[in-house]
Motif scaffolding. Structure first.
Motif, PDB file in Angstrom:
ATOM      1  N   PHE A  87      19.568  22.926  -9.694  1.00 54.93           N
ATOM      2  CA  PHE A  87      18.793  22.671  -8.480  1.00 54.93           C
ATOM      3  C   PHE A  87      18.913  21.247  -7.948  1.00 54.93           C
ATOM      4  N   GLY A  88      19.419  20.326  -8.768  1.00 52.36           N
ATOM      5  CA  GLY A  88      19.480  18.938  -8.355  1.00 52.36           C
ATOM      6  C   GLY A  88      18.142  18.240  -8.555  1.00 52.36           C
ATOM      7  N   LEU A  89      18.184  16.923  -8.521  1.00 51.40           N
ATOM      8  CA  LEU A  89      16.976  16.132  -8.775  1.00 51.40           C
ATOM      9  C   LEU A  89      16.168  15.866  -7.519  1.00 51.40           C
ATOM     10  N   HIS A  90      16.760  15.998  -6.352  1.00 46.96           N
ATOM     11  CA  HIS A  90      16.065  15.602  -5.128  1.00 46.96           C
ATOM     12  C   HIS A  90      16.107  16.724  -4.093  1.00 46.96           C
ATOM     13  N   GLY A  91      15.812  17.928  -4.551  1.00 53.42           N
ATOM     14  CA  GLY A  91      15.831  19.071  -3.647  1.00 53.42           C
ATOM     15  C   GLY A  91      14.490  19.770  -3.586  1.00 53.42           C
ATOM     16  N   SER A  92      14.518  21.079  -3.719  1.00 48.80           N
ATOM     17  CA  SER A  92      13.323  21.892  -3.559  1.00 48.80           C
ATOM     18  C   SER A  92      12.529  22.064  -4.851  1.00 48.80           C
ATOM     19  N   VAL A  93      12.957  21.385  -5.936  1.00 50.94           N
ATOM     20  CA  VAL A  93      12.255  21.465  -7.216  1.00 50.94           C
ATOM     21  C   VAL A  93      11.921  20.056  -7.693  1.00 50.94           C
ATOM     22  N   SER A  94      10.651  19.857  -8.061  1.00 52.03           N
ATOM     23  CA  SER A  94      10.221  18.600  -8.685  1.00 52.03           C
ATOM     24  C   SER A  94      10.060  18.850 -10.178  1.00 52.03           C
ATOM     25  N   PHE A  95      10.755  18.064 -11.003  1.00 54.87           N
ATOM     26  CA  PHE A  95      10.751  18.287 -12.443  1.00 54.87           C
ATOM     27  C   PHE A  95       9.785  17.342 -13.147  1.00 54.87           C
ATOM     28  N   HIS A  96       9.080  17.895 -14.142  1.00 52.80           N
ATOM     29  CA  HIS A  96       8.116  17.127 -14.923  1.00 52.80           C
ATOM     30  C   HIS A  96       8.253  17.521 -16.386  1.00 52.80           C
ATOM     31  N   ARG A  97       8.411  16.531 -17.267  1.00 51.99           N
ATOM     32  CA  ARG A  97       8.315  16.790 -18.703  1.00 51.99           C
ATOM     33  C   ARG A  97       6.848  16.815 -19.073  1.00 51.99           C
ATOM     34  N   GLY A  98       6.441  17.845 -19.813  1.00 53.14           N
ATOM     35  CA  GLY A  98       5.030  17.905 -20.161  1.00 53.14           C
ATOM     36  C   GLY A  98       4.691  19.094 -21.023  1.00 53.14           C
ATOM     37  N   ASP A  99       3.422  19.161 -21.365  1.00 50.57           N
ATOM     38  CA  ASP A  99       2.856  20.101 -22.325  1.00 50.57           C
ATOM     39  C   ASP A  99       1.887  21.022 -21.598  1.00 50.57           C
ATOM     40  N   ALA A 100       2.031  22.315 -21.815  1.00 46.93           N
ATOM     41  CA  ALA A 100       1.140  23.279 -21.165  1.00 46.93           C
ATOM     42  C   ALA A 100      -0.327  23.059 -21.520  1.00 46.93           C
ATOM     43  N   GLU A 101      -0.577  22.499 -22.693  1.00 42.95           N
ATOM     44  CA  GLU A 101      -1.957  22.305 -23.133  1.00 42.95           C
ATOM     45  C   GLU A 101      -2.568  21.012 -22.612  1.00 42.95           C
ATOM     46  N   ARG A 102      -1.749  20.157 -21.978  1.00 41.89           N
ATOM     47  CA  ARG A 102      -2.237  18.900 -21.392  1.00 41.89           C
ATOM     48  C   ARG A 102      -1.439  18.644 -20.114  1.00 41.89           C
ATOM     49  N   LEU A 103      -1.741  19.382 -19.083  1.00 44.40           N
ATOM     50  CA  LEU A 103      -0.960  19.285 -17.854  1.00 44.40           C
ATOM     51  C   LEU A 103      -1.197  17.940 -17.158  1.00 44.40           C
ATOM     52  N   PRO A 104      -0.121  17.282 -16.735  1.00 43.05           N
ATOM     53  CA  PRO A 104      -0.243  15.960 -16.113  1.00 43.05           C
ATOM     54  C   PRO A 104      -0.525  16.028 -14.617  1.00 43.05           C
ATOM     55  N   PHE A 105      -1.524  16.834 -14.248  1.00 43.59           N
ATOM     56  CA  PHE A 105      -1.857  17.011 -12.837  1.00 43.59           C
ATOM     57  C   PHE A 105      -3.375  16.985 -12.663  1.00 43.59           C
ATOM     58  N   ALA A 106      -3.814  16.599 -11.469  1.00 44.60           N
ATOM     59  CA  ALA A 106      -5.243  16.536 -11.166  1.00 44.60           C
ATOM     60  C   ALA A 106      -5.827  17.935 -10.972  1.00 44.60           C
ATOM     61  N   ASP A 107      -7.133  18.024 -11.034  1.00 47.18           N
ATOM     62  CA  ASP A 107      -7.833  19.275 -10.769  1.00 47.18           C
ATOM     63  C   ASP A 107      -7.444  19.812  -9.387  1.00 47.18           C
ATOM     64  N   ASP A 108      -7.365  21.149  -9.310  1.00 49.94           N
ATOM     65  CA  ASP A 108      -7.147  21.835  -8.022  1.00 49.94           C
ATOM     66  C   ASP A 108      -5.874  21.373  -7.307  1.00 49.94           C
ATOM     67  N   SER A 109      -4.828  21.104  -8.063  1.00 48.29           N
ATOM     68  CA  SER A 109      -3.576  20.599  -7.485  1.00 48.29           C
ATOM     69  C   SER A 109      -2.684  21.699  -6.911  1.00 48.29           C
ATOM     70  N   PHE A 110      -2.857  22.942  -7.358  1.00 48.37           N
ATOM     71  CA  PHE A 110      -1.908  23.999  -7.011  1.00 48.37           C
ATOM     72  C   PHE A 110      -2.613  25.237  -6.475  1.00 48.37           C
ATOM     73  N   ASP A 111      -1.838  25.997  -5.696  1.00 49.85           N
ATOM     74  CA  ASP A 111      -2.326  27.288  -5.208  1.00 49.85           C
ATOM     75  C   ASP A 111      -2.079  28.393  -6.220  1.00 49.85           C
ATOM     76  N   ALA A 112      -1.080  28.197  -7.092  1.00 50.93           N
ATOM     77  CA  ALA A 112      -0.739  29.228  -8.075  1.00 50.93           C
ATOM     78  C   ALA A 112       0.056  28.612  -9.218  1.00 50.93           C
ATOM     79  N   ILE A 113      -0.001  29.275 -10.373  1.00 56.01           N
ATOM     80  CA  ILE A 113       0.847  28.937 -11.517  1.00 56.01           C
ATOM     81  C   ILE A 113       1.616  30.178 -11.939  1.00 56.01           C
ATOM     82  N   TRP A 114       2.885  29.957 -12.236  1.00 57.90           N
ATOM     83  CA  TRP A 114       3.759  30.970 -12.836  1.00 57.90           C
ATOM     84  C   TRP A 114       4.173  30.441 -14.202  1.00 57.90           C
ATOM     85  N   SER A 115       4.123  31.293 -15.229  1.00 55.97           N
ATOM     86  CA  SER A 115       4.596  30.889 -16.551  1.00 55.97           C
ATOM     87  C   SER A 115       5.188  32.108 -17.237  1.00 55.97           C
ATOM     88  N   SER A 116       6.501  32.103 -17.412  1.00 55.25           N
ATOM     89  CA  SER A 116       7.172  33.249 -18.035  1.00 55.25           C
ATOM     90  C   SER A 116       7.948  32.786 -19.266  1.00 55.25           C
TER      91      SER A 116
END
Length: 207
Positions: A87-116
């Motif tokens: 996808f490239g680093l500067h396109g339609s995807v923003s990449f973040h290294r992180g842990d599902a149990e400690r998400l590095p995002f503020a409250d109410d940041s997203f409209d939806a989560i997908w996890s497969s």
């Protein structure tokens, strides 16, 4: 707890699996199953969506057919490197290294989560689901795909030794403990005789 429900071991496992993941994955979790799950998530083009455990980008690719931008999070640098090459680093995807149990995002940041294909490696699934509820806006959706618990006792013993497999009753418990009140489970399967997936779609409660 299964041997891969350990973050360090899971990272090492994916260091090697990342080399062949895209060839193996379609036998367990294919485009048809992904498309069906995306219909249940019912996204709008401008939704802000987080893909947790994004891996090499199979789920991310499907999400991009429904939204303009995806936030992808994974703890495996090797899996993420493959996704970045796609996808490239500067396109339609923003990449973040992180842990599902400690998400590095503020409250109410997203409209939806997908996890497969990620929950089976979480040592504390309820903690991660609580994090999902925290970062998704009230009324937003959370979709989680995991491995359905095998039916045979032999496969059950094998599954228990490796990672988290769970049935609908266990999914009920985890989502309720995480504070979800409205959710439904779907069993998906690539073809008869292959492993089954349990896909849960939950709505974040209004505050």
């Amino acid at each position: 707890m299964g041997v891969l429900e350990n973050k360090a071991r899971a990272r090492l496992f994916y260091k090697y699996l990342s080399k062949v993941y895209d060839r193996i994955n379609p036998f367990i979790w294919n485009e048809e199953m992904r498309g069906e799950a995306l219909e249940w998530l019912d996204l709008s083009r401008d939704d802000r969506v987080l893909d947790v455990g994004s891996g090499t980008g199979f789920g991310t690719e499907g999400l991009l057919g429904h939204v303009d931008h995806v936030y992808a999070l994974d703890q495996s640098e090797h899996q993420m490197e493959k996704a970045i090459r796609k996808f490239g680093l500067h396109g339609s995807v923003s990449f973040h290294r992180g842990d599902a149990e400690r998400l590095p995002f503020a409250d109410d940041s997203f409209d939806a989560i997908w996890s497969s294909g990620s929950i089976e490696y979480w040592p504390n699934p309820v903690d991660a689901l609580e994090e999902f509820r925290r970062v998704v806006k009230p009324g937003g959706k959370v979709l989680v795909v995991g491995p359905d618990y095998p039916r045979s006792q032999v496969m059950q013993r094998l599954a228990d030794a490796i990672m988290l497999f769970y049935d609908e009753a266990e999914a009920d418990r985890m989502f309720r403990e995480a504070g979800f009140e409205e959710f439904e489970h779907h069993i998906q399967q690539a073809r008869p005789g292959t492993p089954r997936a349990i896909t849960t779609v939950a709505r974040v409660p209004e505050k």
